[in-house]
Write an enzyme that holds these catalytic residues in place. Structure first.
Site, PDB file in Angstrom:
ATOM      1  N   ASN A  19      -4.793  10.494 -10.191  1.00  0.00           N
ATOM      2  CA  ASN A  19      -4.314  11.654  -9.432  1.00  0.00           C
ATOM      3  C   ASN A  19      -4.637  12.900 -10.247  1.00  0.00           C
ATOM      4  OD1 ASN A  19      -2.968  13.565  -7.939  1.00  0.00           O
ATOM      5  ND2 ASN A  19      -0.938  13.020  -8.726  1.00  0.00           N
ATOM      6  N   TRP A  20      -5.675  13.604  -9.833  1.00  0.00           N
ATOM      7  CA  TRP A  20      -6.124  14.756 -10.614  1.00  0.00           C
ATOM      8  C   TRP A  20      -5.204  15.970 -10.458  1.00  0.00           C
ATOM      9  CZ3 TRP A  20     -12.149  14.804  -9.453  1.00  0.00           C
ATOM     10  CH2 TRP A  20     -12.743  13.759 -10.158  1.00  0.00           C
ATOM     11  N   LYS A  21      -4.269  15.908  -9.531  1.00  0.00           N
ATOM     12  CA  LYS A  21      -3.404  17.064  -9.231  1.00  0.00           C
ATOM     13  C   LYS A  21      -4.305  18.287  -8.992  1.00  0.00           C
ATOM     14  CE  LYS A  21      -0.078  14.943 -12.312  1.00  0.00           C
ATOM     15  NZ  LYS A  21       1.354  14.848 -12.467  1.00  0.00           N
ATOM     16  N   HIS A 106       4.333  11.999  -3.293  1.00  0.00           N
ATOM     17  CA  HIS A 106       4.298  12.170  -4.749  1.00  0.00           C
ATOM     18  C   HIS A 106       5.487  13.033  -5.175  1.00  0.00           C
ATOM     19  CE1 HIS A 106       3.028  13.647  -8.693  1.00  0.00           C
ATOM     20  NE2 HIS A 106       2.344  12.522  -8.767  1.00  0.00           N
ATOM     21  N   GLU A 108       5.809  15.447  -7.098  1.00  0.00           N
ATOM     22  CA  GLU A 108       5.617  16.904  -7.088  1.00  0.00           C
ATOM     23  C   GLU A 108       5.680  17.446  -5.664  1.00  0.00           C
ATOM     24  OE1 GLU A 108       2.023  16.847  -9.448  1.00  0.00           O
ATOM     25  OE2 GLU A 108       3.250  16.121 -11.119  1.00  0.00           O
ATOM     26  N   GLU A 178       7.117   5.591  -9.276  1.00  0.00           N
ATOM     27  CA  GLU A 178       6.947   6.642 -10.273  1.00  0.00           C
ATOM     28  C   GLU A 178       8.295   7.297 -10.550  1.00  0.00           C
ATOM     29  OE1 GLU A 178       2.632   8.174 -10.454  1.00  0.00           O
ATOM     30  OE2 GLU A 178       3.694   9.338  -8.963  1.00  0.00           O
ATOM     31  N   GLY A 184       4.581  13.216 -16.303  1.00  0.00           N
ATOM     32  CA  GLY A 184       4.158  14.362 -17.099  1.00  0.00           C
ATOM     33  C   GLY A 184       5.060  14.664 -18.278  1.00  0.00           C
ATOM     34  N   SER A 223       3.382   9.045 -16.996  1.00  0.00           N
ATOM     35  CA  SER A 223       2.903   9.191 -18.378  1.00  0.00           C
ATOM     36  C   SER A 223       2.113   7.980 -18.870  1.00  0.00           C
ATOM     37  CB  SER A 223       4.073   9.510 -19.324  1.00  0.00           C
ATOM     38  OG  SER A 223       4.636  10.757 -18.995  1.00  0.00           O
ATOM     39  N   GLY A 244      -1.764  10.471 -13.824  1.00  0.00           N
ATOM     40  CA  GLY A 244      -1.999  11.892 -13.614  1.00  0.00           C
ATOM     41  C   GLY A 244      -2.790  12.487 -14.768  1.00  0.00           C
ATOM     42  N   GLY A 245      -2.086  13.056 -15.734  1.00  0.00           N
ATOM     43  CA  GLY A 245      -2.711  13.812 -16.831  1.00  0.00           C
ATOM     44  C   GLY A 245      -3.863  13.080 -17.513  1.00  0.00           C
TER      45      GLY A 245
HETATM   46  C1  PEP Z   1       1.183  11.352 -11.355  1.00  0.00           C
HETATM   47  O1  PEP Z   1       0.719  12.462 -11.151  1.00  0.00           O
HETATM   48  O2  PEP Z   1       1.302  10.548 -10.417  1.00  0.00           O
HETATM   49  C2  PEP Z   1       1.595  10.989 -12.714  1.00  0.00           C
HETATM   50  C3  PEP Z   1       2.132   9.813 -12.909  1.00  0.00           C
HETATM   51  O3  PEP Z   1       1.379  11.925 -13.668  1.00  0.00           O
HETATM   52  P1  PEP Z   1       1.357  11.655 -15.262  1.00  0.00           P
HETATM   53  O4  PEP Z   1       0.506  10.440 -15.481  1.00  0.00           O
HETATM   54  O5  PEP Z   1       0.757  12.882 -15.843  1.00  0.00           O
HETATM   55  O6  PEP Z   1       2.767  11.415 -15.690  1.00  0.00           O
END
Ligand code: PEP
Length: 260
Positions: A19-21, A106, A108, A178, A184, A223, A244-245
């Site tokens: 997930n590049w956000k 998600h 966010e 999640e 994050g 994370s 994500g990150g």
């Molecule tokens: C996500 O965006 O779904 C996520 C899990 O982010 P991160 O890996 O940065 O915690």
């Protein structure tokens, strides 16, 4: 295997989803895909999914064309097919731009943009209407966890998200657990805790879709990085990872994509 509108898609597991956000615009997305494909040979023992920002969808879809082991999804849709919804895109538009999946709910979207369970249900139904698979995200906040409400929260989000579907026997569904406090933040659920929640989700899925529940991938997210991916993926009931990150940079994503 290509997604077939109206029919269940198969997702060889593990499913490793990026997930590049709001990162990697069209030019960067193209460079990412070119660099990724140079190193990542096709394999049939896993599915790679990339959720780029909507503007980068065509570049990513064009870049991975012919690679049936790599799916492209959109991070968000509106539930209407078209109309006066400035700034939004529909499931049909995402599909026509090259997406075969949609990310729904998600954290966010839920917590920054105020997306409710009802909105998530409409988005899942819109994905079904357009013949897209969808990945429904569920997860508890820290307050809910500390109040002992994790199970009721995630089960409630799951039931609500699937409540507007027309045909549960054909719908293409993935789930992502999640925990909001892990996204994050550098914090992870313990593998055993993730397994327990995944088992609970699978059992509820069984109540809803019957035997098909066993084939529905349930991913863990929060994370994940190239240091912890392996141990999380090895946990029982964890069928994949939503990242994500650590998915935004190609070197890191290559290491996660190749996790044994
Ligand atoms: C996500 O965006 O779904 C996520 C899990 O982010 P991160 O890996 O940065 O915690």
């Amino acid at each position: 295997m290509a997604d077939r509108p109206g029919g269940p898609a198969t997702f060889p597991r593990p499913v490793l989803a990026a997930n590049w956000k709001m990162n990697n615009g069209p030019a960067q997305a193209k460079s990412f895909v070119d660099a990724f494909l140079q190193e990542y040979a096709a394999r049939n023992d896993r599915t790679i999914v990339v959720f780029p920002p909507a503007l980068s969808l065509p570049a990513v879809a064009a870049g991975v064309r012919g690679r049936t082991d790599i799916r492209v999804g959109t991070q968000n849709i509106h539930w209407a097919q078209k109309g006066a919804f400035t700034g939004e895109i529909s499931a049909e538009m995402a599909r026509d731009a090259g997406a075969s999946l949609v990310l729904v709910g998600h954290s966010e979207r839920r917590h920054v943009f105020g997306e409710t369970d009802d909105m998530c249900a409409k988005k899942c139904a819109a994905a079904e209407r357009a013949g897209l698979a969808f990945m429904l995200c569920v997860g508890e906040t820290l307050e809910q966890r500390e109040a002992g409400a994790t199970e009721s929260v995630v089960l409630g989000q799951l039931e609500a998200g699937l409540s507007g579907l027309r045909d549960l026997s054909t719908v293409n569904l993935l789930l992502a657990y999640e925990p909001v406090w892990a996204i994050g933040t550098g914090l992870n659920a313990k593998p055993g805790d993730a397994s327990a929640i995944h088992a609970l989700l699978r059992s509820k899925l069984h109540d809803i879709v019957g035997e098909r529940a066993a084939a529905i991938p349930i991913l863990y997210g929060g994370s994940v990085n190239d240091g912890n991916a392996r141990v999380l993926l090895a946990a029982p009931e964890v069928d994949g990872l939503l990242v994500g990150g650590a998915s935004v940079e190609v070197a890191s994503w290559l290491r996660i994509s190749g996790v044994p």
